[in-house]
Design a protein around this motif. Structure first.
Motif, mmCIF file in Angstrom:
data_model
loop_
_atom_site.group_PDB
_atom_site.id
_atom_site.type_symbol
_atom_site.label_atom_id
_atom_site.label_comp_id
_atom_site.label_asym_id
_atom_site.label_seq_id
_atom_site.Cartn_x
_atom_site.Cartn_y
_atom_site.Cartn_z
ATOM 1 N N LEU A 148 -61.798 22.416 85.353
ATOM 2 C CA LEU A 148 -61.028 21.775 84.288
ATOM 3 C C LEU A 148 -60.464 22.815 83.323
ATOM 4 N N LEU A 149 -61.301 23.810 82.976
ATOM 5 C CA LEU A 149 -60.875 24.836 82.027
ATOM 6 C C LEU A 149 -59.671 25.615 82.568
ATOM 7 N N PHE A 150 -59.748 26.049 83.817
ATOM 8 C CA PHE A 150 -58.658 26.851 84.362
ATOM 9 C C PHE A 150 -57.414 26.003 84.621
ATOM 10 N N THR A 151 -57.597 24.735 84.945
ATOM 11 C CA THR A 151 -56.443 23.840 85.072
ATOM 12 C C THR A 151 -55.747 23.691 83.730
ATOM 13 N N LEU A 152 -56.545 23.481 82.672
ATOM 14 C CA LEU A 152 -55.988 23.352 81.320
ATOM 15 C C LEU A 152 -55.261 24.628 80.910
ATOM 16 N N LEU A 153 -55.888 25.786 81.160
ATOM 17 C CA LEU A 153 -55.251 27.055 80.798
ATOM 18 C C LEU A 153 -53.930 27.233 81.532
ATOM 19 N N GLY A 154 -53.896 26.820 82.792
ATOM 20 C CA GLY A 154 -52.663 26.918 83.557
ATOM 21 C C GLY A 154 -51.573 26.022 82.996
ATOM 22 N N ILE A 155 -51.921 24.765 82.688
ATOM 23 C CA ILE A 155 -50.937 23.831 82.134
ATOM 24 C C ILE A 155 -50.416 24.341 80.796
ATOM 25 N N LEU A 156 -51.321 24.805 79.934
ATOM 26 C CA LEU A 156 -50.912 25.354 78.636
ATOM 27 C C LEU A 156 -49.962 26.536 78.823
ATOM 28 N N SER A 157 -50.275 27.412 79.770
ATOM 29 C CA SER A 157 -49.428 28.581 80.013
ATOM 30 C C SER A 157 -48.057 28.158 80.521
ATOM 31 N N GLY A 158 -48.020 27.172 81.437
ATOM 32 C CA GLY A 158 -46.748 26.698 81.970
ATOM 33 C C GLY A 158 -45.866 26.087 80.893
ATOM 34 N N ILE A 159 -46.472 25.295 80.016
ATOM 35 C CA ILE A 159 -45.717 24.700 78.908
ATOM 36 C C ILE A 159 -45.215 25.795 77.975
ATOM 37 N N GLY A 160 -46.096 26.751 77.663
ATOM 38 C CA GLY A 160 -45.714 27.847 76.779
ATOM 39 C C GLY A 160 -44.567 28.662 77.340
ATOM 40 N N ILE A 161 -44.589 28.913 78.645
ATOM 41 C CA ILE A 161 -43.503 29.672 79.285
ATOM 42 C C ILE A 161 -42.196 28.901 79.185
ATOM 43 N N PHE A 162 -42.247 27.582 79.404
ATOM 44 C CA PHE A 162 -41.028 26.772 79.299
ATOM 45 C C PHE A 162 -40.449 26.835 77.891
ATOM 46 N N ILE A 163 -41.317 26.770 76.883
ATOM 47 C CA ILE A 163 -40.857 26.820 75.495
ATOM 48 C C ILE A 163 -40.221 28.178 75.188
ATOM 49 N N LEU A 164 -40.817 29.243 75.716
ATOM 50 C CA LEU A 164 -40.292 30.588 75.455
ATOM 51 C C LEU A 164 -39.003 30.860 76.218
ATOM 52 N N ASP A 165 -38.910 30.376 77.456
ATOM 53 C CA ASP A 165 -37.721 30.656 78.272
ATOM 54 C C ASP A 165 -37.619 29.611 79.375
ATOM 55 N N GLN A 166 -36.637 28.718 79.245
ATOM 56 C CA GLN A 166 -36.490 27.629 80.220
ATOM 57 C C GLN A 166 -35.802 28.088 81.505
ATOM 58 N N ASN A 167 -35.392 29.336 81.575
ATOM 59 C CA ASN A 167 -34.587 29.795 82.711
ATOM 60 C C ASN A 167 -35.370 30.620 83.732
#
Length: 729
Positions: free
Chosen positions: A5-24
């Motif tokens: 669960l922890l690593f899944t959450l960290l992955g989702i958070l990272s993916g969202i953060g990457i989208f916010i920083l650069d959608q391209n």
């Protein structure tokens, strides 16, 4: 399971953060993550979950973002239903469900109005649909991100209302009745401050605006922690226990009522977290399974992101889960140090929460208060009693009415104590530590460091030492970097219709004008310049240069003087009378102020008897060989007489046609021009004539570029506008 669960959450958070920083970066992200996922599948399936989480987080964010289509439209005929209402100082902000009459597109939006509508009102309107304003200066509050954290991507500018009716929704009617009941009940029986306090907590409105509570770091306990939901569950269970009703039925009733209450107040993120964790607790109780609060916390964090991935942009999400981490992760590790006394237990419990949230308190508020643990010890028990009384009053008032007058007096006493104690403790500013604002990644790093130090095992001793070593190097670098590596900078602040420029010369800070006109209740000094300077780590200002005394150039001087130590205020002798209460220095043509990396020279010192614009102090700023000319609002008749060369021109009078003639530009020959002017200003600044005169030269305008920073090296410079033209940047 917990690690998965922890690593899944960290992955989702990272993916969202990457989208916010650069959608391209989607294609490269999915390719890289899929390769890593395959590699980790062979060696470590937990890390594979991390990669899959990154891919999911990025593309789920992209899907959610693109599914909000209302912002893509322009003028529309809309059917809007008011679902939430918040009262501001002199207007109302409404959250609505807006349905496009033409194509049926329906989603949440917001609009503001002086008119007092009610929840469940339906309006048929013609409206302009706009993307929410975003912050145009670094570090400050972003209304655009705030709305997106509520899954809202548009704002409505209503041009005409054709009809008004009532929604047939029973739930919306109950929501409206509950809101009106809370307002009427507590406005009638409590003082303004106490009533506002109760309404803020019960209706899910943040207490962050209370400076004393914010300064003490108490907002997480009183608003974003969802503590009042826990209290409500306990209160209902207590009632059922007194009535000798089965605990299981009491638990189910409490959970059902809390979900209904969550709907009535719009399901704030902190309430969502508590409700999800309480539901898991209820299921574990009925299934007779052991409850793992850490798993519950991870599940709640993931579920909320599945509801809205942009909840990550909300301070409530971060602070709520940080506070919960303090309770369920940090506290069990340090509770063995507590003694048997109740005060010691409360102190350790409070310390655990403070330890977990302090990196994020620094990020969001730029400071911490060393007596916040003591403040929690004093305030939180009173707060708990207060909420018990509040819920009791809400339930019992329809039956007992005025018989509860004594209870209201007790409630008033408790709330007054919370506010007075907060005000008293916050008064000791010596315990406040201010911090320069850095990337949130740094604060996440320190948050993880706390957990690593608490949960380090002997088998991981090398990893723990490595992490600690990196931390020491990082802290050392952040301490030394501003002193050794920082280049001097000159920044144009988006202050609205005015001028405000910040010169950073090593550890020295100078201001060249500071804006200041106030519109209605909007104060550019309080809302922009003060928090911006604090976020930049400024405490002392070596000098403030005032070109002339017009409010849009000098109006914020008093508020800057209140918050910072200004060593001197510099202008022409013509402005000495207005600036006499400060440590005033008059400059004449030819005078220089020496900088670490150059100098500031007076090239114009005003003309007596003229319009205030021509009483200006004109400055030529030389930084590492690059010259900047700044002449306030000086008119062309005086600009044209100057015989100067400069690389960068601060365009006079915000681009007024009375300044910046073609002859002046040809003589000065600047490569770059800076224009500071308010959006949609009534003066029409900058005028077309001025823009034509500047044609062929690079123009930076606060209206389109926002905050603009220039970094200087020897005889060269780099210019970085804050606004990049993308949704998040």
């Amino acid at each position: 399971m917990r690690k998965n669960l922890l690593f899944t959450l960290l992955g989702i958070l990272s993916g969202i953060g990457i989208f916010i920083l650069d959608q391209n970066v989607g294609f490269y992200l999915i390719l890289f993550s899929l390769i890593l996922a395959f590699v980790f599948y062979l060696y470590d399936k937990v890390l594979m979950l991390l990669c899959i989480g990154i891919i999911f987080g990025f593309f789920y964010s992209s899907f959610t973002f693109s599914s909000l289509k209302l912002a893509d439209k322009s003028n529309r005929l809309l059917d809007v239903t008011i679902v939430e209402k918040k009262q501001r100082d002199d207007y109302y902000t409404y959250t609505v469900k807006a349905k496009d009459i033409e194509d049926g597109c329906e989603e949440k939006s917001v609009f503001s109005s002086n008119d007092n509508y009610q929840i469940s009102d339906k309006l048929l309107v013609k409206a302009k649909i706009k993307i929410p304003d975003k912050n145009t200066n670094p570090y400050l509050f972003s209304y655009r991100s705030y709305l997106l954290s509520k899954r809202i991507k548009s704002v409505l500018d209503i041009e005409h209302i054709y009809s008004k009716s009532k929604s047939k929704s029973i739930l919306l009617g109950l929501k409206n009745s509950f809101s009106k009941y809370i307002y009427k009940l507590f406005d009638k029986n409590l003082s303004n401050d106490s009533s506002s306090f109760v309404k803020s907590v019960i209706l899910g409105q943040s207490l962050i605006d209370n400076d004393d509570i914010k300064d003490l770091g108490l907002s997480h306990m009183l608003a974003v922690s969802g503590l009042h939901i826990d209290i409500l569950v306990s209160f209902i269970l207590l009632i059922f226990s007194c009535l000798n009703i089965n605990y299981k039925y009491g638990f189910f009733t409490a959970l059902s009522l809390c979900f209904f209450y969550g709907y009535l107040i719009g399901f704030p993120i902190s309430v969502q977290r508590v409700l999800i964790m309480t539901t898991i607790s209820f299921l574990a109780f009925n299934l007779k399974e052991p409850l793992d609060p850490k798993k519950s916390l991870l599940v709640a964090a993931i579920v909320i992101l599945l509801i809205n991935p942009f909840a990550l942009l909300s301070s409530s999400y971060i602070l709520s889960f940080a506070a919960a981490t303090g309770i369920y992760v940090v506290y069990p590790k340090i509770k063995y140090y507590q003694r048997d006394s109740l005060i010691a237990k409360k102190a350790i419990f409070s310390f655990a929460i403070q330890l977990a949230i302090f990196p994020f308190l620094i990020f969001y508020y730029g400071k911490i208060n060393l007596i916040s643990i003591f403040a929690n010890l004093v305030v939180v028990p009173i707060f708990e009693l207060t909420i018990y009384l509040v819920f009791g009053i809400i339930i019992l008032y329809p039956f007992f009415g005025k018989l509860l007058s004594l209870v209201f007096k007790i409630l008033e006493f408790f709330i007054a104590n919370i506010l007075d104690v907060s005000k008293f403790l916050a008064y000791f500013k010596i315990f406040n530590i201010d911090f320069k604002k850095e990337s949130i990644l740094l604060y996440i790093f320190f948050f993880v460091l706390i957990l690593v130090l608490l949960y380090g095992k002997k088998s991981n001793k090398l990893i723990n030492k490595l992490y600690l070593g990196i931390s020491i190097i990082l802290v050392g670098f952040l301490t030394i970097e501003p002193i050794v590596f920082d280049k001097p900078t000159y920044a144009m602040v988006d202050i609205g219709q005015g001028d405000a420029f910040i010169l950073k010369d090593g550890s020295d800070t100078y201001l060249i004008d500071l804006g200041g006109p106030k519109y209605n209740n909007y104060d550019s000094g309080k809302k922009i310049l003060v928090p911006l300077l604090k976020a930049m780590g400024v405490k002392d200002i070596k000098a403030v240069f005032i070109s002339h005394m017009d409010k849009d150039h000098a109006g914020n001087l008093d508020i800057i003087d209140d918050y910072f130590n200004i060593k001197s205020v510099i202008s022409t002798a013509l402005n000495e009378k207005d600036l006499a209460k400060y440590n005033f220095i008059a400059m004449q043509v030819g005078d220089r102020v020496k900088l670490k990396n150059g100098y500031i020279e007076a090239v114009f010192d005003g003309v007596d008897g003229e319009d205030t614009n021509n009483k200006a102090l004109g400055l030529l700023i030389n930084i590492k060989g690059t010259k900047i000319l700044s002449l306030g609002d000086l008119e062309s008749s005086y600009e044209d007489k100057l015989r100067l060369k400069a690389d960068i021109l601060k365009v006079s009078h915000h681009g007024s046609k009375n300044s910046t003639s073609k002859a002046f530009i040809e003589m000065l020959d600047p490569k770059v021009s800076l224009i500071s002017a308010g959006r949609n200003n009534s003066y029409g600044h900058p005028h077309k004539e001025v823009l034509d005169n500047l044609k062929g030269r690079k123009i930076y305008n606060t209206q389109t570029d926002g905050f603009v920073e220039i970094r200087f090296s020897d005889n060269s410079y780099q210019i970085q506008p804050y606004l990049k033209g993308e949704f998040f940047q």
